[in-house]
Design an enzyme around this catalytic site. Sequence first.
Site, PDB file in Angstrom:
ATOM      1  N   GLU B 118      13.718 -20.101   7.973  1.00 24.01           N
ATOM      2  CA  GLU B 118      13.934 -19.929   6.141  1.00 24.01           C
ATOM      3  C   GLU B 118      11.731 -19.551   5.520  1.00 24.01           C
ATOM      4  OE1 GLU B 118      16.124 -20.142   3.602  1.00 24.01           O
ATOM      5  OE2 GLU B 118      16.788 -20.453   6.169  1.00 24.01           O
ATOM      6  N   GLY B 119      11.116 -19.800   5.964  1.00 31.31           N
ATOM      7  CA  GLY B 119       9.994 -19.669   5.873  1.00 31.31           C
ATOM      8  C   GLY B 119       8.400 -19.505   6.607  1.00 31.31           C
ATOM      9  N   ASP B 249      20.801 -29.674   6.801  1.00 31.21           N
ATOM     10  CA  ASP B 249      20.409 -29.193   8.121  1.00 31.21           C
ATOM     11  C   ASP B 249      19.360 -29.991   8.940  1.00 31.21           C
ATOM     12  OD1 ASP B 249      19.420 -27.620  10.000  1.00 31.21           O
ATOM     13  OD2 ASP B 249      17.990 -26.440   8.758  1.00 31.21           O
TER      14      ASP B 249
END
Lengths: 316, 368
Positions: B118-119, B249
Amino acid sequence: MPDAKGRRIALGCEGSANKLGIGIIAHDPVTGEPTVLSNVRDTFVSPPGTGFLPKDTARHHRAYFVRVAKKALSASGAGGRKPLRGSHRDGAGDNGGVEPVVLYVSGGNTQVIAYAEQRYRIFGETLDIAVGNCLDRFARTLEISNDPAPGYNIEQLAKQGGRVLLDLPYAVKGMDCSFSGILGRADDLAAQMKAGEPGPDGEPFTPADLCFSLQETVFAMLVEITERAMAHVGSNQVLIVGGVGCNERLQEMMGAMAAERGGSVYATDERFCIDNGIMIAHAGLLAYETGFRTPLEESTCTQRFRTDEVFVKWRD
Amino acid sequence: MPFPANVPLHPSQLQTTEANGKQKFAKINNHHHNSTRNHITDSDRTFKPAQNPENTITKLMDTSPQSPPTKKRKMATDTIAAAAPAAIEDQQEHQFPLPTILTHPSATPPILITQGAEGRLYKTTFFSPNIPCALKYRPPKPYRHPILDARLTKARLAFEAKVLERCRREGVPVPAVYAQNAAAGWIAVEWIEGAPVRVKINEWLGQRPRNEEEEKEADAKEKGPLVELMKRIGAAIAGLHRTGVVHGDLTTSNMMLRPPAKSTTDQGKETNGVNGVGSEEAQEKAKLLEGDVVIIDFGLANQSQSDEDRATDLYVLERAFASTHPRAENLFEHLLESYKQTFGKKGVSVLHKLEDVRMRGRKRSMIG
């Protein structure tokens, strides 16, 4: 069956969904190098707005099997005899990458796969319908042509869209995702469009806008779960297989993601992405070379054969 | 799994992990060389030009203009391994643009820990130089439509902060939120010491016999520490679900094993002695899996009390676990059992639902 050059030859038949494919492959006995001798496919295309029914595809497959087989044989230059082939449901073996994460996207499957310890492990997959099924069914809603494939026509239509991004659900759970809610919402929007209701910017929207929004949303989800699997297993290579893998917008998005991670994408075209006989022949021959045998009278068909059920003896 | 790979590792451990990563990668490369993959490529080469010259395998490498050249990036990584800390910062600034918050002169120089899905995760400090903090930055995704991207980033960060605060209030061990700016795409949270559960389990499994039969013969007791860990994970997830939060998740990368305080370690040693795992080596090994399970990375979290969402949470973990630790797949039942025990009646109905969710995903029709 060895040919004049001493190569082993296998013939693979693929008859899933509305496609019938027969491929012939040869493996060099020393180097193991495979050569594709022929790869023929025939597709049953149903009229716009309809899907294909099992009885119709069965009729199609029966009618065309001999024709396709003859075409494959004459194109390959091989004789009539064939060894019994094993079967492998997907094209996970079909790539040129460094141990990649594989995105397997078709009408029947949506899986994120990586190889470990003799099996292709499924890291993520759809929790309901496959992405290809979602696209196919939406093509039916819009009554788009199924020739050559509904997904292809959605892709072409989406290229004319882009003025607005219509709001669709975005359903990612870890490395899994789901598409039925998105399809439901897209169908609703299509009904609104037909009723002449305006879009979010007050302007009426078109089938192209719907196709664009659907592609942008579901492909973003696919790229996201693939990236998550890459981060998880520490790979920066991606391989896209399956019929939806032909979509160039998906390939482009995946390329942008992989490039940002310092990696790259391997995608192939319709001959190997969409169901074909070669992948069956190749996997069968690999299994044969490791001693796998099935006597003719014991050979059967397994529908719903999962990617991770195959014990991969031919790899480290 | 927003920040999975080597999440909050202590900087001193960073290099080791990197080395491990490389080792794994090298091994995987070997697979490739004598594998089917070469063959197919070759076949494509011989086959394609004659049949259909336009449809060659497309290799979309570094087509995106935003991306730095691969070579440069690789050099940067290599240098990180060897260079002095000052140089590291320089290199990293070249590697990725920093979020504005980390460019302020007062901030402690940030260290890039990992590039998750995601980052990026930076280690820096918050408020005072003695308080380490994990700053997670979600840059815009070049592949995603800008409207969709902004919508997702903002919503996920806002949810993450909300959910973390809620867990904190309810006493579930998660990182505390220090600050956040959802629109700018960052959140600063407490730094959790230790290593991801994934790393610890693999380290532990790595010390076990490779051969499956040998493994079976090995004393069942030897799996004790891992079984214990599975139970702690199950209890941690039950605790999370009880507060009305689903993670979205769950993987072994998204759980930290926080090393226990000194006194607990001593206790652990004693217990091991009682269990009969006598040798020093065995004790070391048992210690590997000690610690509190702290669930992290709530980027896909949501508030939900439905059996369906909770079961999906478990299903996601079950699958991630089986694919990440195939050799320990059979121990997952201990996790579920402990989840059920901790969660009571609710747990029973969640596990019941889990069976439905499993069937839906796995035995779906392949037609269509």
